[in-house]
Design a protein around this motif. Structure first.
Motif, mmCIF file in Angstrom:
data_model
loop_
_atom_site.group_PDB
_atom_site.id
_atom_site.type_symbol
_atom_site.label_atom_id
_atom_site.label_comp_id
_atom_site.label_asym_id
_atom_site.label_seq_id
_atom_site.Cartn_x
_atom_site.Cartn_y
_atom_site.Cartn_z
ATOM 1 N N ASN A 40 -3.500 -12.342 5.374
ATOM 2 C CA ASN A 40 -3.744 -13.116 4.150
ATOM 3 C C ASN A 40 -4.070 -12.268 2.934
ATOM 4 N N TYR A 41 -3.985 -10.943 3.047
ATOM 5 C CA TYR A 41 -4.417 -10.068 1.962
ATOM 6 C C TYR A 41 -3.387 -8.985 1.676
ATOM 7 N N GLU A 42 -3.593 -8.294 0.539
ATOM 8 C CA GLU A 42 -2.882 -7.057 0.230
ATOM 9 C C GLU A 42 -3.808 -5.918 0.631
ATOM 10 N N TYR A 43 -3.214 -4.805 1.030
ATOM 11 C CA TYR A 43 -3.990 -3.645 1.443
ATOM 12 C C TYR A 43 -3.448 -2.399 0.770
ATOM 13 N N VAL A 44 -4.256 -1.358 0.791
ATOM 14 C CA VAL A 44 -3.842 -0.063 0.252
ATOM 15 C C VAL A 44 -4.175 1.007 1.288
ATOM 16 N N ALA A 45 -3.275 1.977 1.399
ATOM 17 C CA ALA A 45 -3.491 3.143 2.262
ATOM 18 C C ALA A 45 -3.761 4.336 1.355
ATOM 19 N N LEU A 46 -4.883 5.008 1.591
ATOM 20 C CA LEU A 46 -5.295 6.141 0.770
ATOM 21 C C LEU A 46 -5.393 7.402 1.614
ATOM 22 N N LEU A 47 -4.932 8.514 1.055
ATOM 23 C CA LEU A 47 -4.983 9.806 1.723
ATOM 24 C C LEU A 47 -5.830 10.742 0.869
ATOM 25 N N VAL A 59 -6.104 8.750 6.996
ATOM 26 C CA VAL A 59 -5.765 7.729 6.009
ATOM 27 C C VAL A 59 -6.839 6.650 6.036
ATOM 28 N N PHE A 60 -7.231 6.203 4.850
ATOM 29 C CA PHE A 60 -8.199 5.118 4.715
ATOM 30 C C PHE A 60 -7.455 3.845 4.332
ATOM 31 N N LEU A 61 -7.778 2.744 4.987
ATOM 32 C CA LEU A 61 -7.163 1.451 4.697
ATOM 33 C C LEU A 61 -8.224 0.523 4.120
ATOM 34 N N TYR A 62 -7.883 -0.145 3.005
ATOM 35 C CA TYR A 62 -8.791 -1.075 2.337
ATOM 36 C C TYR A 62 -8.029 -2.322 1.914
ATOM 37 N N GLN A 75 -13.651 -3.959 1.956
ATOM 38 C CA GLN A 75 -13.699 -3.491 3.339
ATOM 39 C C GLN A 75 -12.878 -4.397 4.262
ATOM 40 N N ILE A 76 -12.304 -3.808 5.277
ATOM 41 C CA ILE A 76 -11.692 -4.562 6.369
ATOM 42 C C ILE A 76 -12.850 -5.011 7.243
ATOM 43 N N GLU A 77 -12.921 -6.303 7.518
ATOM 44 C CA GLU A 77 -14.148 -6.869 8.067
ATOM 45 C C GLU A 77 -14.236 -6.947 9.586
ATOM 46 N N THR A 78 -13.115 -6.999 10.288
ATOM 47 C CA THR A 78 -13.177 -7.147 11.744
ATOM 48 C C THR A 78 -12.205 -6.195 12.420
ATOM 49 N N ILE A 84 -4.332 -5.668 12.708
ATOM 50 C CA ILE A 84 -3.212 -6.249 11.952
ATOM 51 C C ILE A 84 -2.779 -5.311 10.834
ATOM 52 N N VAL A 85 -3.760 -4.771 10.114
ATOM 53 C CA VAL A 85 -3.469 -3.872 8.991
ATOM 54 C C VAL A 85 -2.847 -2.571 9.494
ATOM 55 N N SER A 86 -3.363 -2.030 10.585
ATOM 56 C CA SER A 86 -2.818 -0.792 11.145
ATOM 57 C C SER A 86 -1.364 -0.957 11.545
ATOM 58 N N GLU A 87 -1.038 -2.068 12.190
ATOM 59 C CA GLU A 87 0.350 -2.323 12.585
ATOM 60 C C GLU A 87 1.251 -2.470 11.365
#
Length: 109
Positions: A40-47, A59-62, A75-78, A84-87
């Protein structure tokens, strides 16, 4: 010392940088690798930029959104959300690699 963009693809020569403020009030500059939807969200991958005290390739995911033209990270909460975000991020990486291979093949012709 100039920061070296870890992404060799010309498309990413102008990769944006986000400065994170950590819990200990230190700042950490990170390249924006990708923004992408998942669940349900947009995410960003940061290096983290070169020279930072983090594992190479970490890599950091937010969660990500823009408000008034400024990035807002959450923050990713669970563990389930993280999975889901990693996949979804893995799919983004696969797509980036595929695009790079296709571009290289076209250049060779």
């Amino acid at each position: 010392m100039a920061k070296k963009n870890p992404i060799e693809n010309e498309e990413f020569d102008m990769t944006p940088i986000i400065t994170l403020t950590l819990d200990n009030e230190e700042t950490l500059e990170c390249y924006v690798i990708a923004t992408f939807p998942a669940g349900n969200y947009e995410y960003v991958a940061l290096l983290p930029c070169e020279g930072e005290q983090y594992d190479e390739g970490e890599v950091f995911l937010y969660r990500f959104k823009e408000e008034n033209g400024e990035p807002v990270l959450g923050q990713i909460e669970t563990d389930e959300e993280f999975e889901i975000v990693s996949e979804a991020f893995d799919e983004v990486l696969d797509s980036m690699e595929y695009d790079e291979i296709v571009t290289l093949d076209e250049e060779e012709e």
